[in-house]
Write a protein that holds these residues in place. Sequence first.
Motif, PDB file in Angstrom:
ATOM      1  N   ALA A 185       2.517   1.683  -3.281  1.00  0.00           N
ATOM      2  CA  ALA A 185       1.584   2.062  -4.336  1.00  0.00           C
ATOM      3  C   ALA A 185       1.273   3.555  -4.299  1.00  0.00           C
ATOM      4  CB  ALA A 185       0.294   1.243  -4.217  1.00  0.00           C
TER       5      ALA A 185
ATOM      6  N   ALA B  32      -0.555   0.508 -10.288  1.00  0.00           N
ATOM      7  CA  ALA B  32       0.102  -0.247  -9.218  1.00  0.00           C
ATOM      8  C   ALA B  32       1.527  -0.603  -9.637  1.00  0.00           C
ATOM      9  CB  ALA B  32      -0.684  -1.515  -8.910  1.00  0.00           C
TER      10      ALA B  32
ATOM     11  N   TRP C  22       0.824  -1.201   0.000  1.00  0.00           N
ATOM     12  CA  TRP C  22       0.000   0.000   0.000  1.00  0.00           C
ATOM     13  C   TRP C  22       0.862   1.257   0.000  1.00  0.00           C
ATOM     14  CZ3 TRP C  22      -4.640   1.840  -0.887  1.00  0.00           C
ATOM     15  CH2 TRP C  22      -4.979   3.091  -0.385  1.00  0.00           C
TER      16      TRP C  22
ATOM     17  N   THR D 152      -3.274  -6.109  -2.692  1.00  0.00           N
ATOM     18  CA  THR D 152      -2.869  -4.706  -2.720  1.00  0.00           C
ATOM     19  C   THR D 152      -3.266  -4.035  -4.024  1.00  0.00           C
ATOM     20  OG1 THR D 152      -0.992  -5.217  -1.283  1.00  0.00           O
ATOM     21  CG2 THR D 152      -0.902  -3.151  -2.480  1.00  0.00           C
ATOM     22  N   ILE D 153      -3.237  -4.789  -5.117  1.00  0.00           N
ATOM     23  CA  ILE D 153      -3.416  -4.192  -6.446  1.00  0.00           C
ATOM     24  C   ILE D 153      -4.790  -3.560  -6.613  1.00  0.00           C
ATOM     25  CG2 ILE D 153      -3.457  -4.713  -8.920  1.00  0.00           C
ATOM     26  CD1 ILE D 153      -1.291  -6.865  -8.258  1.00  0.00           C
TER      27      ILE D 153
ATOM     28  N   ALA E 253      -4.986  -0.407  -4.503  1.00  0.00           N
ATOM     29  CA  ALA E 253      -4.216   0.707  -5.067  1.00  0.00           C
ATOM     30  C   ALA E 253      -4.962   1.344  -6.236  1.00  0.00           C
ATOM     31  CB  ALA E 253      -2.839   0.220  -5.501  1.00  0.00           C
TER      32      ALA E 253
END
Length: 768
Positions: free
Chosen positions: A424, A729, A421, A711-712, A715
């Motif tokens: 990103a 990302a 995070w 996470t992707i 982001a």
Amino acid sequence: MKLAGVAGLAAHLAVGSPRSRNRFLLTAAGMAVAAVLLLAGSAALPLTEAQRDRTADRSPTLERGATRSNATLLARRWTDVYLERTLVVTEVAATRSDAPPPPGLERLPRPGESVVSPEVEAALRADARLRERYPQRVIGTVGDAGLTGPREWTVWIGAEPEAFPADYVPASGWGARPEDVPPLPGGLRLAVPVGLAALLLPLLALVVNAVRWGSQERDRRLAALRLSGMSAMQVRLLTAVEVGMAAAVGSIGGGLVFLALAAAVAARLPGAGAFVVDILPPMPAAAAIVVGLPVFATATAVLALRRVVVNPMGVVRRSNAVRAGRWRLLPLVAGLLTAGWLIVTDQTGSAAAVPLFLAALLIMIGLLVSAPALCLGVAGLILRMDRSPAVLLAARRAQASAATAARVVGVVTLLVFASGWFLAVLPLADGGAPASLTQLDQRLKPHTLLAHVERAPALGELDLPGVTGVAELVNVELGRPGDGFADVNAVAGDCAALASVLRSPLPECGTESTYLAPSVTEENLRGPGDSLAAYRFGSESADGIKYVELGPVRIGRSISHALDGLGELGIGAGIVPVSRVPQQALRVASGRQILVTVSSNDPVVVERVRTAVERLQEGRNREVRDVATLMREAQSVSQTYRQVAWAGLVLAFVVSTLSLAVALLDRLLEEKRGIAALRAQGVTVRTLRLVLLGQTAANLLPGALVGMVCTIPMAEAFFTVSEHPELTAPWAQLATVAAGCGGTVLGVVVLMLPALREAIDTRLLVVD
């Protein structure tokens, strides 16, 4: 037994043996680390807000539309650079005798006087060149209330009201209104709470793991206490008090450590530093952390005992078999769907902030809840792929320890999620300098100073050591002859002088050459008969703006594509030969810019030239910059954002690594009887080490991958909500984080292998 007696017995048991002392100290240390990190995290945004408020408090309260007689003072501020130190300069003039001083000053300086910060006062005493730039008589030093940090360089200079333009906005006092203070970047307010939440869960996991440390040894001691006649309720109360005491010692100790660290590092923070009072978190937040951690630890210990049956013959832990139930995936799926909805529907602005936080919270909770299912699923997959003895043992042990391994897996997934995070959102914080500044840097010679000035340098005024080039650009307003209206903004300059400050000279330099800006065509510039007229502003009335014609301007030969990269110089439609512009237009020009190239790298030479250029600015804000400084200032808005992002990334790694080490070592000690049983059955030490590594890798490496994958979408949802669709990302960085976390996990396991020697002792199979 009374509570005082329970507390006394708990204290005695906590330090009664070396193992008990170690367990007490480890629990306290875990609480101390958690307290320090939580206090540091809760102080990040308040520090930024405090420095922002200090700047606002010393900024003038502007009275737009008011006359000078209705206001009390005039003030203008600019930033100077001296030996790569930023110096905040404020020029102030009182228009009434009751003009109030700003925070940190006893009175306003009069013309010829100055009030400086302690750092500048020391520099003025030691540096004659700085005294040459600021020759005013120093009448005092700025107090802490007027500084953003103890190392700030700031100067308050007294001036006459006549030194300010007639239309300059006056002020009634100090303390900028909210509309005059630039707000913190919106992305910062969106990204930081999510990052702090991603850090909070690993911190809580660290607390839980610290509380659970040595639980099996504690269980045996509880059985002994039951055998001595204590009731089940009393031993539970004893455990809660013991854990609460260790947590309270650690929490208070962590608070004291944080205070010591704050006092030690506040003045050493980047830039001007910070005052200790600004680096402290708000009192309610600090109290909640110092008091809440022991309460949370005690509650964790009590909840952990709910499935424990303590009797005089031993301890029985009631537990249900861990099943890979699909319900465990529901929070994770809900969070991912919410993030996907934000992306697909292109939600932006403050209305999308709540769904964004909800998506992040659901994903983080889902990563924790789904950890057992992930452990069981991966172990089952490994069993179907390979049946070798070491792999079989590792997979079976991973299945058997899925419940305890889930604590560690959850920490790893959150570590990767938090790290991903912050990575990103870092491009948003990094910002970068505008491309136009980069292009300008490529066109100008190194160490070229840029400044807007009030007058042209006198003959020989800039003939200083180190100066190899001087060029002047004068704003001129052009229009059609006889129209009485100026609709073209250009600059007058000499291409030969410009050649002295440019890396490559302008082509076809001559008195007839006019250089067109990239966005201007020859048809846009030329007038009837290839000529234009120079104008100056006359007056403004209900009929519109009136201009005064000053004389003809012969355009001559027009050259295109020669000024690419010079847009930051404000050249407007282009550069007209100065010899073709009427002298009166040059004298009454509303803007004048000078470029000075200094060939020397000696800072003493550069500062002497800078001081000479500042004398040409007279009533202007005296800002003399080179391109490198302009690029740094362009990035300064996001400097705090960048520091917070990197601090969060480091904290996420440190917290999760500590929690991981505690959890893995505790798990190894919990399973030492099973490991000893394998050794007694003939399994070699080498195989046991491979089994430990394989078991840990089977639990944790897939968790790192899942954390990266989650996470992707978060982001991408953040980029959509914060209206930065140009960002994507950072796939390569996320993969590096996941690989680094996997390597860290295996490294922690390797460091724990010496503890395996104790676990393979077959004497552990003998019942105590």
